[in-house]
Structures are given as structure tokens and as C-alpha cells.
Design a protein around this motif. Structure first.
Motif, short mmCIF file in Angstrom:
data_model
loop_
_atom_site.label_atom_id
_atom_site.label_comp_id
_atom_site.label_asym_id
_atom_site.label_seq_id
_atom_site.Cartn_x
_atom_site.Cartn_y
_atom_site.Cartn_z
N GLU A 181 0.82 -1.20 0.00
CA GLU A 181 0.00 0.00 0.00
C GLU A 181 0.85 1.26 0.00
OE1 GLU A 181 -2.62 -0.19 3.30
OE2 GLU A 181 -3.88 -1.78 2.46
N ARG A 182 2.03 1.19 0.58
CA ARG A 182 2.91 2.36 0.66
C ARG A 182 3.71 2.57 -0.62
NH1 ARG A 182 6.92 2.05 5.11
NH2 ARG A 182 6.90 4.32 5.00
N GLY A 183 3.80 1.53 -1.46
CA GLY A 183 4.58 1.60 -2.68
C GLY A 183 5.36 0.31 -2.87
N ILE A 184 6.33 0.35 -3.77
CA ILE A 184 7.18 -0.83 -4.00
C ILE A 184 8.30 -0.84 -2.97
CG2 ILE A 184 8.73 -1.95 -5.65
CD1 ILE A 184 7.11 -0.64 -7.89
N ILE A 185 8.48 -2.00 -2.30
CA ILE A 185 9.50 -2.10 -1.24
C ILE A 185 10.58 -3.08 -1.67
CG2 ILE A 185 9.98 -2.81 1.13
CD1 ILE A 185 7.24 -1.83 1.92
N ILE A 186 11.84 -2.59 -1.61
CA ILE A 186 13.02 -3.42 -1.89
C ILE A 186 13.78 -3.57 -0.57
CG2 ILE A 186 15.17 -3.60 -3.20
CD1 ILE A 186 13.85 -1.72 -5.29
N THR A 187 14.03 -4.79 -0.19
CA THR A 187 14.66 -5.03 1.10
C THR A 187 16.13 -5.39 0.91
OG1 THR A 187 12.57 -5.82 2.03
CG2 THR A 187 14.60 -6.44 3.19
N LEU A 188 17.01 -4.66 1.66
CA LEU A 188 18.44 -4.99 1.70
C LEU A 188 18.69 -5.70 3.03
CD1 LEU A 188 20.02 -1.63 0.40
CD2 LEU A 188 19.12 -3.55 -0.89
N SER A 189 19.15 -6.94 2.92
CA SER A 189 19.35 -7.73 4.15
C SER A 189 20.62 -7.31 4.88
CB SER A 189 19.41 -9.21 3.81
OG SER A 189 20.58 -9.49 3.06
N ASP A 190 20.75 -7.82 6.12
CA ASP A 190 21.89 -7.49 6.99
C ASP A 190 23.21 -7.92 6.37
OD1 ASP A 190 23.12 -6.78 9.60
OD2 ASP A 190 23.48 -8.96 9.67
N VAL A 191 23.20 -8.95 5.52
CA VAL A 191 24.47 -9.46 4.98
C VAL A 191 25.10 -8.47 4.01
CG1 VAL A 191 23.76 -11.87 5.26
CG2 VAL A 191 23.27 -10.68 3.11
N LEU A 192 24.37 -7.43 3.62
CA LEU A 192 24.92 -6.45 2.69
C LEU A 192 25.68 -5.34 3.43
CD1 LEU A 192 21.89 -6.11 0.22
CD2 LEU A 192 23.91 -7.59 0.06
N PHE A 193 25.75 -5.45 4.73
CA PHE A 193 26.48 -4.47 5.52
C PHE A 193 27.60 -5.17 6.28
CE2 PHE A 193 22.25 -2.72 4.98
CZ PHE A 193 22.50 -1.38 4.72
N GLN A 194 28.61 -4.38 6.67
CA GLN A 194 29.63 -4.90 7.58
C GLN A 194 28.97 -5.18 8.94
OE1 GLN A 194 32.62 -5.55 6.48
NE2 GLN A 194 32.32 -4.55 4.47
N VAL A 195 29.49 -6.17 9.65
CA VAL A 195 28.89 -6.58 10.92
C VAL A 195 28.85 -5.41 11.88
CG1 VAL A 195 29.06 -8.12 12.90
CG2 VAL A 195 29.64 -8.95 10.62
#
Length: 304
Positions: A181-195
Motif C-alpha cells: 500500500e505504501r509503494g514498491i518495497i526493496i529489502t536490503l538484508s543485513d548481509v549487505l552491511f559490515q557486521v
């Protein structure tokens, strides 16, 4: 043609003799012949159309006038006057016939000219009609060509748009985007960041590039980058980390050409989990960054 003298020579002589004689010699027949001759001579058509006949008439009247001047017998004078009258009449009839022939020929010529003018006008009208028809046909062809070109352009544009939409849908599918309802959502998971850090990994930058490619095709879209964490750690730390990760994604998109004015950020910390925080796998799902793309420039609704 040389014009004949007004009166025959013999007639002029008779007048002269008559002036000298106390009793002029003449007859009513001769007077009539003389009058007929003057009438014929006054008609230009006689001399023009019957010159030989008129010359013969003139010569005959000359002989009658000569006989009168010599005071020959009245019978002889009448006989010669009669002959002169006949020749004058012949000259007049010949002139009338020639004039009639000329009139007929002139009428035929005028008729031919009128027919020629009519045929010429008809041909000109036909040519003008043919020219108009050709012009109309050329205009119709030009209109058809223009319509065909416009249709081809529209079809080409539609094909391009369809290809563009297909490519966009494929890109969104590759990013596992979801329509909400808010729009198109693209999720970036935790593995895409340094710990426990906000910097994007190399894989995270590649994902950011894909998002930037999508946004390049959607110039109307407004972007909201939202960060989330699991429940491990303090609330303040989690809130600060989620904000920094959202800012990191925003900066990456700006660096990839997305206008900064289109991108907003918000860190939510451990709020709005998508899984329980009871195990490592669930907590990893909660550690994420969501990129919300508005549709057609519509504002992005707040979370509820």
C-alpha cells in the motif's frame, strides 16, 4: 483590286453630248439601265465578288450610251440598254451568290471555331479535373503515409514502452521487490552491511546499483530509505545504527546518480520486526534496510 470608275465612258460622253444638244437622245430603258448601274456600283460587294460580270455590264452600258450619243434608232438603244440591264442584273446576282457563299463559309468557320473552343474548353476542364484528382490522390497518399508513420511511431513507442516496462519488472523481480500500500518495497538484508556497521559491502553496492538503475527509469518516484535492527543491544544503539545504515544507502544512491532531493531516510531501530527475535535466523531477518519507492510521484504514507 482596282476600283472601277463611277460611270462608264460612253455614259459620260452622252451626258456631254446631251449638254450640247437641245434634245438629248435617251429612252426609259436606258435610264433604267443607268440607274441600275449606279446602284450596282454603289454596292461594294458587286465589284468585290463579281468583278468580271460587273466589267461586262459596264461595257454593255458603254455601248448603249455610245448608241444614244450617236442618235441611233431608239430600238437599237433599247436593245443595247436591255442587254446592259441584264448584265448588270447578272453581276448583282453573281455578287449575291458569292456573298452568300462567303457568308456560308464564314458561318462554317465560326462554327468550327466555336466547336474548337468548346473542345479546347472541355479538354482544359478535363485536364484541370485530372490535375485536381492527382493532387487529391497525392494528398491522400501523403496523409496515408503520415498516418502510417504516426502509427508506426506509436507502435514503436508502445513496443519501447512495453520493453521498458518488461525490463523494469525483471529488475524489480531480481531485487525481490514487493508491491504494498505504501509503494514498491526493496529489502536490503543485513548481509549487505559490515557486521554491526553501516558501511555497505561490495555486494551491497551492487544491489544499490540495481536500485539506482530502477530509479533512473522511474523519474517520478520518491524514495524513502528506512533502517531496522533486531532487539539485541540497547534501544538507543539500535536506533542510531538503523539511521546510519539508512543514510549509508542514501549516500550510495546519490553517488550513483539519484537526485538527493528525492531520497528521505528514517531509522526505526528494533521497531516493526518481520520475525521474532528468539533465534539468530529471525534476528537476521529483522536486521534490514527497506527502500520504499512511491508510484507516480505520490507521497509515501507513514508506517502504522
Amino acid at each position: 483590286m482596282k476600283k472601277l470608275v463611277l460611270l462608264p465612258t460612253a455614259f459620260a460622253m452622252s451626258v456631254m453630248f446631251a449638254a450640247c444638244s437641245t434634245t438629248p437622245t435617251t429612252t426609259s430603258q436606258l435610264d433604267q439601265a443607268r440607274g441600275d448601274f449606279i446602284a450596282a456600283q454603289s454596292n461594294p460587294s458587286v465589284a468585290a465578288n463579281a468583278p468580271l460580270e460587273f466589267k461586262a455590264a459596264s461595257d454593255a452600258l458603254d455601248r448603249a450610251n455610245t448608241a444614244a450619243a450617236k442618235k441611233e434608232s431608239l430600238d437599237e438603244i433599247d436593245k443595247l440598254a436591255y442587254i446592259a440591264k441584264q448584265k448588270i442584273a447578272t453581276a448583282q446576282e453573281a455578287a449575291k451568290a458569292k456573298q452568300a457563299e462567303a457568308d456560308v463559309a464564314n458561318a462554317a468557320r465560326q462554327r468550327d471555331e466555336i466547336r474548337l473552343e468548346a473542345r479546347t474548353a472541355e479538354a482544359n476542364n478535363a485536364k484541370a479535373a485530372a490535375d485536381r484528382a492527382r493532387t487529391q490522390a497525392e494528398q491522400a497518399k501523403a496523409d496515408a503515409d503520415a498516418a502510417r508513420a504516426q502509427a508506426d511511431a506509436a507502435a514503436g513507442s508502445a513496443r519501447d514502452e512495453a520493453a521498458k516496462n518488461a525490463a523494469l519488472q525483471q529488475q524489480l523481480a531480481d531485487l525481490q521487490a514487493k508491491q504494498t500500500e505504501r509503494g514498491i518495497i526493496i529489502t536490503l538484508s543485513d548481509v549487505l552491511f559490515q557486521v554491526d556497521r553501516a558501511e555497505l559491502s561490495a555486494e551491497g553496492m551492487r544491489t544499490a546499483q540495481k536500485v539506482a538503475d530502477v530509479l533512473a527509469q522511474e523519474p517520478q518516484s520518491i524514495v524513502q530509505v528506512e533502517g531496522f535492527t533486531d532487539s539485541t543491544g540497547t534501544s538507543s544503539h539500535n536506533l542510531e545504527l538503523s539511521q546510519r545504515r539508512a543514510e549509508s544507502v542514501r549516500n550510495a544512491l546519490i553517488g550513483l546518480g539519484v537526485p538527493s532531493a528525492k531520497i528521505g531516510t528514517r531509522g526505526y531501530g528494533e521497531a516493526y520486526p518481520v520475525a521474532s527475535n528468539t533465534d539468530a535466523g529471525s534476528r537476521q531477518l529483522n536486521r534490514r534496510v527497506e527502500i520504499v519507492l512511491s508510484q507516480n510521484g505520490a507521497p509515501i504514507a507513514n508506517r502504522r
